[in-house]
Write a protein that holds these residues in place. Structure first.
Motif, PDB file in Angstrom:
ATOM      1  N   PHE A  86      17.904  67.885   8.466  1.00 48.85           N
ATOM      2  CA  PHE A  86      17.437  69.265   8.309  1.00 48.85           C
ATOM      3  C   PHE A  86      16.057  69.266   7.672  1.00 48.85           C
ATOM      4  O   PHE A  86      15.896  69.505   6.476  1.00 48.85           O
ATOM      5  N   ARG A  87      15.051  68.980   8.474  1.00 50.04           N
ATOM      6  CA  ARG A  87      13.675  68.920   7.980  1.00 50.04           C
ATOM      7  C   ARG A  87      12.757  69.314   9.120  1.00 50.04           C
ATOM      8  O   ARG A  87      13.171  69.330  10.294  1.00 50.04           O
ATOM      9  N   PRO A  88      11.495  69.648   8.829  1.00 44.85           N
ATOM     10  CA  PRO A  88      10.564  70.000   9.915  1.00 44.85           C
ATOM     11  C   PRO A  88      10.337  68.792  10.827  1.00 44.85           C
ATOM     12  O   PRO A  88      10.311  67.648  10.377  1.00 44.85           O
ATOM     13  N   TRP A  89      10.181  69.042  12.115  1.00 46.27           N
ATOM     14  CA  TRP A  89       9.895  67.973  13.071  1.00 46.27           C
ATOM     15  C   TRP A  89       9.028  68.538  14.185  1.00 46.27           C
ATOM     16  O   TRP A  89       9.007  69.743  14.425  1.00 46.27           O
ATOM     17  N   THR A  90       8.297  67.636  14.831  1.00 46.01           N
ATOM     18  CA  THR A  90       7.424  68.015  15.944  1.00 46.01           C
ATOM     19  C   THR A  90       8.176  67.840  17.253  1.00 46.01           C
ATOM     20  O   THR A  90       8.720  66.772  17.528  1.00 46.01           O
ATOM     21  N   ALA A  91       8.221  68.883  18.060  1.00 45.47           N
ATOM     22  CA  ALA A  91       8.949  68.825  19.324  1.00 45.47           C
ATOM     23  C   ALA A  91       8.332  67.791  20.264  1.00 45.47           C
ATOM     24  O   ALA A  91       7.109  67.712  20.406  1.00 45.47           O
ATOM     25  N   MET A  92       9.191  66.995  20.900  1.00 46.81           N
ATOM     26  CA  MET A  92       8.766  66.019  21.896  1.00 46.81           C
ATOM     27  C   MET A  92       9.691  66.111  23.108  1.00 46.81           C
ATOM     28  O   MET A  92      10.732  66.774  23.069  1.00 46.81           O
ATOM     29  N   PHE A  93       9.311  65.460  24.183  1.00 50.72           N
ATOM     30  CA  PHE A  93      10.125  65.401  25.394  1.00 50.72           C
ATOM     31  C   PHE A  93      11.291  64.463  25.091  1.00 50.72           C
ATOM     32  O   PHE A  93      11.116  63.253  25.005  1.00 50.72           O
ATOM     33  N   THR A  94      12.488  65.017  24.935  1.00 48.49           N
ATOM     34  CA  THR A  94      13.645  64.210  24.581  1.00 48.49           C
ATOM     35  C   THR A  94      14.676  64.198  25.702  1.00 48.49           C
ATOM     36  O   THR A  94      14.807  65.152  26.460  1.00 48.49           O
ATOM     37  N   HIS A  95      15.428  63.123  25.770  1.00 47.51           N
ATOM     38  CA  HIS A  95      16.511  62.988  26.739  1.00 47.51           C
ATOM     39  C   HIS A  95      17.691  63.864  26.348  1.00 47.51           C
ATOM     40  O   HIS A  95      18.330  64.485  27.186  1.00 47.51           O
ATOM     41  N   GLY A  96      18.014  63.890  25.061  1.00 47.49           N
ATOM     42  CA  GLY A  96      19.038  64.782  24.546  1.00 47.49           C
ATOM     43  C   GLY A  96      20.458  64.248  24.576  1.00 47.49           C
ATOM     44  O   GLY A  96      21.335  64.801  23.903  1.00 47.49           O
ATOM     45  N   ASP A  97      20.723  63.182  25.318  1.00 51.40           N
ATOM     46  CA  ASP A  97      22.058  62.573  25.349  1.00 51.40           C
ATOM     47  C   ASP A  97      21.919  61.090  25.669  1.00 51.40           C
ATOM     48  O   ASP A  97      22.566  60.560  26.565  1.00 51.40           O
ATOM     49  N   LEU A  98      21.080  60.410  24.899  1.00 51.46           N
ATOM     50  CA  LEU A  98      20.671  59.046  25.219  1.00 51.46           C
ATOM     51  C   LEU A  98      21.712  58.023  24.739  1.00 51.46           C
ATOM     52  O   LEU A  98      21.414  57.123  23.945  1.00 51.46           O
ATOM     53  N   GLN A  99      22.941  58.179  25.206  1.00 55.13           N
ATOM     54  CA  GLN A  99      23.982  57.225  24.872  1.00 55.13           C
ATOM     55  C   GLN A  99      23.643  55.850  25.441  1.00 55.13           C
ATOM     56  O   GLN A  99      22.931  55.731  26.441  1.00 55.13           O
ATOM     57  N   VAL A 100      24.200  54.820  24.806  1.00 53.12           N
ATOM     58  CA  VAL A 100      23.875  53.457  25.214  1.00 53.12           C
ATOM     59  C   VAL A 100      24.278  53.198  26.666  1.00 53.12           C
ATOM     60  O   VAL A 100      23.651  52.383  27.365  1.00 53.12           O
ATOM     61  N   THR A 101      25.290  53.904  27.162  1.00 54.64           N
ATOM     62  CA  THR A 101      25.714  53.733  28.553  1.00 54.64           C
ATOM     63  C   THR A 101      24.785  54.422  29.544  1.00 54.64           C
ATOM     64  O   THR A 101      24.960  54.277  30.761  1.00 54.64           O
TER      65      THR A 101
END
Length: 248
Positions: free
Chosen positions: A143-158
């Motif tokens: 819970f801290r400020p962060w800069t938005a980036m292009f994220t996968h959102g569900d980057l499970q190892v599989t």
């Protein structure tokens, strides 16, 4: 005809494999829209879209094998994990997609969801109160400020495939969007803490380890009820409950 393999199936969506083709069935058309657009925008290897007829999306299998599985030791090389870190950094440095993602939920909404899940876990005797309280405290680092980036959102190892030391494909983009980069790094290394150093070395940037640990706790706390209700076992060795115990 090739044998039909059920890869995953629950009330929200299902994925079937027929030969070298994956058929993803999702009643939520928006998730399919996101997946197709995200794969087109991502500057990393992704599956080829073969055809699309909502609610079904057909994609080609990617070569190689997954980096690992939750609850099992990974046989992938340290170099492969480092290469995965470099690929994630390339994704995070790419132009932002024009929609929010799973890893970009507001802090207030995330905290409210977390509190609700913690209360449910204790009230229903699913996990000991001390274990839940400790991990709730660890989760606060996210819970801290962060800069938005292009994220996968569900980057499970599989979802990350490699052939030798090279990354050959990243799959399952339905949760992609603008989000917290450290969520991706934490999701990839959930249950594989010993591989975090390799991933960070490939990522090539300073990473706040407290936030990574926080995301491990938060993702696990949020996931236990969903997994139980959808027929999965978060108590299996090396899985979500063991991740929570490791923070004690």
């Amino acid at each position: 005809m090739d044998e039909v393999e059920v890869v995953v199936a629950h009330s929200e969506r299902a994925t079937l494999r027929v030969g070298d083709v994956f058929l993803k069935v999702d009643a939520d058309r928006a998730r399919i829209d996101v997946e197709v657009e995200a794969m087109a925008l991502a500057p990393v290897p992704t599956p080829e879209v073969l055809w699309r007829e909502p609610p079904v999306l057909a994609i080609a299998a990617v070569p190689g094998t997954a980096l690992g599985r939750l609850g099992e030791p990974s046989t992938a090389s340290p170099a492969a994990w480092a290469t995965a870190g470099a690929a994630i950094r390339k994704l995070h440095d790419a132009p932002l997609p024009p929609w929010p993602g799973r890893a970009g939920r507001s802090l207030d909404a995330l905290a409210a969801e977390l509190d609700g899940e913690c209360e449910w876990l204790v009230a229903n005797g699913v996990l000991p109160a001390g274990l839940v309280t400790r991990n709730r405290q660890v989760a606060e680092a996210t819970f801290r400020p962060w800069t938005a980036m292009f994220t996968h959102g569900d980057l499970q190892v599989t979802h990350v495939f490699a052939d030798g030391d090279e990354i050959t494909g990243i799959i399952d983009w339905s949760e992609a969007g603008q989000g917290d980069a450290l969520y991706d790094l934490a999701t990839l290394t959930l249950g594989h803490e010993e591989r975090l150093g390799d991933v960070i070395a490939g990522y090539g940037a300073d990473v706040d380890l407290d936030v990574i640990h926080g995301w491990w706790s938060l993702r696990s706390l949020l996931g236990v009820r969903w997994l139980v209700e959808h027929g999965f076992d978060p108590f299996a060795p090396g899985c979500e409950v063991d991740v929570l115990r490791s923070r004690m």
